[in-house]
Design an enzyme around this catalytic site. Sequence first.
Site, PDB file in Angstrom:
ATOM      1  N   ARG A 108       0.736  -1.340   0.024  1.00 23.41           N
ATOM      2  CA  ARG A 108      -0.065   0.023   0.106  1.00 23.41           C
ATOM      3  C   ARG A 108       0.948   1.264   0.111  1.00 23.41           C
ATOM      4  NH1 ARG A 108      -3.698  -1.479   5.058  1.00 23.41           N
ATOM      5  NH2 ARG A 108      -1.917  -3.178   5.124  1.00 23.41           N
ATOM      6  N   GLN A 138      13.054 -14.547   5.621  1.00 24.66           N
ATOM      7  CA  GLN A 138      11.789 -15.183   5.446  1.00 24.66           C
ATOM      8  C   GLN A 138      11.536 -14.961   3.990  1.00 24.66           C
ATOM      9  OE1 GLN A 138       8.147 -13.261   6.458  1.00 24.66           O
ATOM     10  NE2 GLN A 138       7.221 -15.208   6.927  1.00 24.66           N
ATOM     11  N   TYR A 165      32.721  33.072  -3.722  1.00 24.77           N
ATOM     12  CA  TYR A 165      32.528  31.569  -3.881  1.00 24.77           C
ATOM     13  C   TYR A 165      33.937  31.394  -3.387  1.00 24.77           C
ATOM     14  CZ  TYR A 165      33.430  26.921  -5.180  1.00 24.77           C
ATOM     15  OH  TYR A 165      33.705  25.653  -5.304  1.00 24.77           O
ATOM     16  N   ASN A 182      40.765  39.102   5.419  1.00 26.82           N
ATOM     17  CA  ASN A 182      39.385  39.642   5.125  1.00 26.82           C
ATOM     18  C   ASN A 182      39.060  39.483   3.512  1.00 26.82           C
ATOM     19  OD1 ASN A 182      37.221  41.914   5.428  1.00 26.82           O
ATOM     20  ND2 ASN A 182      38.028  42.277   3.483  1.00 26.82           N
ATOM     21  N   SER A 192      37.960  43.778  -3.426  1.00 25.86           N
ATOM     22  CA  SER A 192      36.732  43.549  -3.892  1.00 25.86           C
ATOM     23  C   SER A 192      36.930  42.717  -5.427  1.00 25.86           C
ATOM     24  CB  SER A 192      35.597  44.554  -3.937  1.00 25.86           C
ATOM     25  OG  SER A 192      35.392  44.813  -2.878  1.00 25.86           O
TER      26      SER A 192
HETATM   27  C1  UD1 Z   1      -1.278  -8.201  12.524  1.00 30.28           C
HETATM   28  C2  UD1 Z   1      -1.938  -9.343  13.670  1.00 30.28           C
HETATM   29  C3  UD1 Z   1      -3.220  -8.434  14.182  1.00 30.28           C
HETATM   30  C4  UD1 Z   1      -2.890  -7.183  14.612  1.00 30.28           C
HETATM   31  C5  UD1 Z   1      -1.926  -6.468  13.728  1.00 30.28           C
HETATM   32  C6  UD1 Z   1      -1.520  -5.175  14.265  1.00 30.28           C
HETATM   33  C7  UD1 Z   1      -1.512 -11.557  12.832  1.00 30.28           C
HETATM   34  C8  UD1 Z   1      -1.781 -12.657  12.323  1.00 30.28           C
HETATM   35  N1  UD1 Z   1      -2.369 -10.537  13.011  1.00 30.28           N
HETATM   36  O1  UD1 Z   1      -2.028  -8.022  11.436  1.00 30.28           O
HETATM   37  O2  UD1 Z   1      -3.763  -9.317  15.016  1.00 30.28           O
HETATM   38  O3  UD1 Z   1      -3.972  -6.531  15.154  1.00 30.28           O
HETATM   39  O4  UD1 Z   1      -0.846  -7.140  13.162  1.00 30.28           O
HETATM   40  O5  UD1 Z   1      -0.746  -4.302  13.456  1.00 30.28           O
HETATM   41  O6  UD1 Z   1      -0.463 -11.610  13.140  1.00 30.28           O
HETATM   42  N2  UD1 Z   1       5.555  -9.969   8.370  1.00 30.28           N
HETATM   43  C9  UD1 Z   1       6.417 -10.407   7.915  1.00 30.28           C
HETATM   44  N3  UD1 Z   1       6.333 -11.667   7.354  1.00 30.28           N
HETATM   45  C10 UD1 Z   1       5.040 -12.150   6.869  1.00 30.28           C
HETATM   46  C11 UD1 Z   1       4.141 -11.412   7.327  1.00 30.28           C
HETATM   47  C12 UD1 Z   1       4.013 -10.190   8.011  1.00 30.28           C
HETATM   48  O7  UD1 Z   1       7.687 -10.350   8.292  1.00 30.28           O
HETATM   49  O8  UD1 Z   1       5.057 -13.326   6.500  1.00 30.28           O
HETATM   50  C13 UD1 Z   1       5.589  -8.698   9.044  1.00 30.28           C
HETATM   51  C14 UD1 Z   1       5.228  -7.375   8.262  1.00 30.28           C
HETATM   52  O9  UD1 Z   1       6.245  -6.870   7.342  1.00 30.28           O
HETATM   53  C15 UD1 Z   1       4.803  -6.432   9.325  1.00 30.28           C
HETATM   54  C16 UD1 Z   1       4.216  -7.270  10.403  1.00 30.28           C
HETATM   55  O10 UD1 Z   1       4.969  -8.529  10.100  1.00 30.28           O
HETATM   56  O11 UD1 Z   1       5.742  -5.652   9.636  1.00 30.28           O
HETATM   57  C17 UD1 Z   1       2.746  -7.275  10.604  1.00 30.28           C
HETATM   58  O12 UD1 Z   1       2.443  -8.034   9.273  1.00 30.28           O
HETATM   59  P1  UD1 Z   1       0.771  -7.557   8.607  1.00 30.28           P
HETATM   60  O13 UD1 Z   1       0.663  -8.657   7.272  1.00 30.28           O
HETATM   61  O14 UD1 Z   1       0.740  -6.133   8.589  1.00 30.28           O
HETATM   62  O15 UD1 Z   1      -0.327  -7.764   9.746  1.00 30.28           O
HETATM   63  P2  UD1 Z   1      -1.998  -7.633  10.021  1.00 30.28           P
HETATM   64  O16 UD1 Z   1      -2.147  -8.205   8.959  1.00 30.28           O
HETATM   65  O17 UD1 Z   1      -1.708  -6.192  10.015  1.00 30.28           O
END
Ligand code: UD1
Length: 458
Positions: A16, A75, A369, A380, A408
Amino acid sequence: MSEVAAVILAAGKGTRMKSDLVKVLHPVGGMPLVAWPVMSARQAGAARMVLVVGHQAEKVQEYFAREESLSFAAQLEQLGTGHAVACAHEALAGFDGTVLILCGDVPLIRGETLSAMLAEHRQRNATLTVLTTHLENPHGYGRVVKREGGRVLRIVEEKDATLDERQIREINSGIYCVEAGFLFDAVASLSNDNAQGEYYLTDIVTQAAERGLLAIAFSIDDPNEVMGVNDRVQLAAAGTVIRRRINEGLMLAGTTIVDPASTYIDGTVQIGTDTIIHPNVQISGNTVIGMGCVIEPSVVIRDCRIADRVTIKAGSVMTGSTVGEETAVGPMAHLRPETALGAHVKIGNFVETKKIDMGEGSKSSHLTYLGDATIGRDVNIGCGTITCNYDGVKKHRTVIEDGVFVGSDVQLVAPVTVGRNSLIAAGTTVTHDIPPDSLAIARSPQVNKVGWKLKKRE
Ligand code: UD1
Ligand code: CA
């Protein structure tokens, strides 16, 4: 007390943001988003930190290359938050303390809040503590399902929630502390049988409840602290909060900020007491400003070291420069990288400097400059002076020794040395060295043709 390690989830792309740059590297308050939770985790006493990286992993690693307490876990596929934590297991092999789990895109969480959560976690002897808050509009967040007595039973994602569960206002911040033994055991046995087909970290709460282990919520009042950044509107909102915190911190420590709303200071900047910052000022990078300085309106400062009682006048722009005490710069001066000004120097309006050393008490008051030059003390520099440092191929140095007076409109064609206490007459183009205590003059003699205009008219 058991040791604390932090796992910070930062593998997601951040679709997003609509950006070529991975979300967690977008800058806010002078640092990438992800650097803020890293800082808070360190403040809360996490001696070791593991960053889970995926999208643009090399770039994220590069930013933290010099952080020794931080390691990385890859990951490769983003299969969910639970899977992300499982990826950090190897990096924490053998660790049996408390794991603080943070999200790379939740920058406003404070170190002191994490410390308070850890204290509660220990005091209650919990296996898992989840940081929560109550929101008027909990849309999009996981909801915290509790049993009487405050135990957390489970966390349900909005997409999996029943209509009743959606009424719950207490939300999961995505920040937890969990005992390591249970955590890595639990994330190894998650299933992805849910609406999003992801391995949810939140499902470890159910596992704790099933095993009779204590899972609790640590609820905070300030919803800002758990605000996630998913798009650039939220990035700006987080920036506003961070800026307010930085400015308030500086003001409480003794800096006057005339108009905090229009003052943009990075978290990396240090400013001494009794320094006054006027409106519309931007100070960033590794800048250190001393005590009793005045930074006038519309000044931009990046990566500079400024000593005590310096005045930077309106509209000046300075980068990578050092300024000695009681020196005055501007208005509308441009100090470019590697400018080093001594004490009691004066740089006036429309003066540009680059790679120069200028000794104590020297002055360049107008329209000049100065580049690639070593300038002594009490020199000066007249209005309109130019160091001609570039021959089209290479840069050359100009040396102006102590006590020189440059008239100058003088051009100094480098490489050239002006000996101490010499005087260069106005309008001179200096093309070879001037010995000390000399007068250098190079301009065609003036001829006055008396009555010439009258003859023309006849
Ligand atoms: C998650 C929580 C939700 C909480 C919310 C708060 C879960 C299932 N849900 O949802 O309950 O209210 O955060 O903001 O955990 N990320 C990884 N690898 C992945 C997936 C995510 O590193 O495979 C990281 C993302 O980069 C991010 C964070 O984990 O920094 C959260 O992931 P995101 O997918 O935004 O979680 P939400 O759906 O918002
Ligand atoms: Ca998600």
